[in-house]
Design an enzyme around this catalytic site. Structure first.
Site, mmCIF file in Angstrom:
data_model
loop_
_atom_site.group_PDB
_atom_site.id
_atom_site.type_symbol
_atom_site.label_atom_id
_atom_site.label_comp_id
_atom_site.label_asym_id
_atom_site.label_seq_id
_atom_site.Cartn_x
_atom_site.Cartn_y
_atom_site.Cartn_z
ATOM 1 N N ASN A 181 29.939 43.514 -0.075
ATOM 2 C CA ASN A 181 30.766 42.639 0.757
ATOM 3 C C ASN A 181 29.864 41.999 1.813
ATOM 4 O O ASN A 181 29.224 42.739 2.568
ATOM 5 C CB ASN A 181 31.864 43.435 1.479
ATOM 6 N N HIS A 207 24.617 38.200 6.709
ATOM 7 C CA HIS A 207 24.696 38.124 5.241
ATOM 8 C C HIS A 207 25.500 36.932 4.694
ATOM 9 O O HIS A 207 26.533 37.108 4.054
ATOM 10 C CB HIS A 207 25.191 39.428 4.630
ATOM 11 N N HIS A 229 30.314 40.143 10.731
ATOM 12 C CA HIS A 229 30.621 40.137 9.297
ATOM 13 C C HIS A 229 31.810 39.202 9.130
ATOM 14 O O HIS A 229 32.888 39.467 9.657
ATOM 15 C CB HIS A 229 30.975 41.563 8.853
ATOM 16 N N ASP A 286 20.939 44.693 4.579
ATOM 17 C CA ASP A 286 22.282 45.273 4.543
ATOM 18 C C ASP A 286 22.280 46.532 3.675
ATOM 19 O O ASP A 286 23.217 46.791 2.924
ATOM 20 C CB ASP A 286 23.316 44.262 4.043
ATOM 21 N N HIS A 303 22.782 50.333 7.078
ATOM 22 C CA HIS A 303 23.812 51.368 7.217
ATOM 23 C C HIS A 303 23.210 52.674 6.707
ATOM 24 O O HIS A 303 23.084 52.864 5.499
ATOM 25 C CB HIS A 303 25.058 51.013 6.396
ATOM 26 N N PHE A 304 22.801 53.540 7.623
ATOM 27 C CA PHE A 304 22.141 54.788 7.232
ATOM 28 C C PHE A 304 23.124 55.968 7.189
ATOM 29 O O PHE A 304 22.731 57.090 6.929
ATOM 30 C CB PHE A 304 20.970 55.086 8.157
ATOM 31 N N ASN A 346 29.517 51.431 11.835
ATOM 32 C CA ASN A 346 30.666 51.906 11.052
ATOM 33 C C ASN A 346 30.372 53.243 10.365
ATOM 34 O O ASN A 346 30.362 53.369 9.148
ATOM 35 C CB ASN A 346 31.125 50.853 10.042
#
Length: 448
Positions: A285, A238, A180, A312, A64-65, A96
């Protein structure tokens, strides 16, 4: 342009061999025990690999950048730079963001940004929602990594909770569907009970009780049941519990698997015993759970029930993370320290070098059918990492490259250090410095 890496210990396809590796025009040209000097140009760059190990560039299938919309935390430029310093040469980023990448146009906007700013090779997941099936069906499977579905809410809530929508998506696409998995109803029930008892300042060690084993297993098992029913290609992100391992099969070769799984660095490293010292800095999470879960996940990885290691990577500012429990977001930065953490586990006797390469380099390439990456093979793109297994260094504020400026590994001394990262035949990182004059990252393509 030529680069010759001499006399290195090459880790590739289950073996470690002393080799020379000649890189030319962005590709691995020749791999041999002693490369003929007639193949080498006068201006060839020589890199001494004596006493070091060379492995393929890592492919991180989940990051997630934060760009667009959350760039106070991170952006593609800063985090891809940290990834290169950490030996990750290719990343797949999640949808997201703000706005969420849930239309083709918004997805292509992210590709456009990466083409100008990314230090590493890149691709992006397309985001599925309760009402964008028409857009899902437009995704070009040869140019996009896959589809991401949140079956439990997390940062940038993209919860897909309509059973009819889920079934339609699973039946209608041949993209890899990455999920997820946490059961939303279970989490909401647990959260309500804890807020009633503690208010907003819930002790962080209760995070794995709120986002529980039950929530993970219930969601994962439902997703797998639906995948088996519809024939969908499912990848479960994950894993955080040992119990979930019973849902996965180790007897099928990865290239033939329809249902696969991933584990992340933090679930292999930390346990609920670490909340006492790390607090919300290890709030993720799904949650970091028990030492038994951590050890079980490693066993599942070694037994091939789990196919891929990822990060992640999900940075937040320290100001955000240092809030009380209900206001502290989940996620943390990891791309710069993932490989050295895995090498630390090697030093601890927990995993072999060959297995690290299999799970972090080869298998992501197989699973997502990444074209000509993930291996050190003649004719493949020259993405590689040269590491010194006996060069200790300590993580501190001065050597952290994440935009957020912190790491859950701060003050830890790793035994191994990355000396070079090669990207598309270029030296992108050398002895502590990223090459900031040029960016060599390319859009990943897929052989599907």
């Amino acid at each position: 342009m030529q680069i010759l890496i001499q006399n290195t210990q090459l880790i590739n396809e289950g073996t470690i061999q002393t080799m020379d590796v000649l890189i030319e025009d962005g590709l691995f040209k020749t791999i041999a025990s002693n490369i003929d000097t007639n193949l080498i140009n006068s201006d060839c760059k020589i890199v001494d690999g004596q006493g070091k190990h060379l492995l393929p560039g890592l492919i991180d299938d989940q990051v997630h950048f934060r760009e667009p919309g959350l760039t106070h935390k991170a952006n593609i430029e800063t985090e891809s730079k940290a990834a290169i310093a950490g030996g990750i040469t290719s990343f797949i980023e999640m949808p997201n963001t703000i706005p969420q990448a849930t239309t083709i146009d918004l997805l292509e906007d992210k590709f456009s940004t990466a083409s100008k700013t990314s230090y590493a090779n890149y691709s992006f997941m397309f985001g599925g929602t309760n009402d964008n099936l028409e857009e899902v069906l437009k995704v070009d499977k040869n140019n996009v990594a896959g589809l991401k579905l949140f079956l439990g809410s997390s940062t940038g809530n993209m919860l897909v909770d309509n059973p009819d929508t889920l079934r339609s998506i699973f039946k209608s696409t041949d993209l890899v569907i990455s999920v997820h998995c946490e059961d939303e109803a279970t989490i909401r029930k647990n959260m309500a009970a804890h807020i009633e008892k503690y208010g907003d300042d819930i002790p962080v060690h209760l995070h794995p009780i709120i986002r529980s084993e039950e929530a993970c297993y219930l969601s994962s098992s439902k997703a797998i049941e639906l995948a088996k029913e519809t024939g969908a290609r499912l990848h479960v992100f994950h894993l955080s519990t040992a119990k979930e391992l019973e849902l996965f099969d180790s007897s099928i070769p990865l290239k033939d698997k329809k249902i696969t799984a991933e584990v992340c660095i933090h679930h292999l490293w930390f346990s609920d015993e670490d909340y006492h010292t790390k607090g919300t800095h290890i709030k993720w999470n799904p949650a970091v759970k028990t030492a038994k879960d951590r050890d079980g996940l490693l066993e599942g990885l070694l037994a091939d029930k789990i196919d891929v290691i990822a990060t992640d990577h999900a940075p937040h500012t320290l100001e955000e993370k240092d809030n009380v429990y209900t206001k502290a977001p989940s996620g943390g930065p990891l791309v710069q320290h993932a490989l050295v953490a895995l090498l630390e586990m090697y030093h601890q006797g927990k995993i072999s070098l060959e297995k690290i390469v299999e799970k972090a380099c080869h298998n992501p390439a197989i699973l997502f059918q990444v074209e000509k990456r993930g291996y050190i093979k003649e004719g493949f793109y020259a993405d590689a990492v040269l590491v010194d297994l006996d060069k200790p260094w300590t993580v501190n504020k001065n050597n952290i490259l994440y935009k957020c400026g912190w790491s859950p590994f701060e003050d830890f001394t790793f035994k191994s250090q990355i000396s070079h990262t090669f990207l598309n035949g270029n030296i992108a990182y050398e002895n502590g410095a990223v090459n900031e004059k040029e960016r060599f990252g390319k859009r990943l393509t897929f052989d599907r």
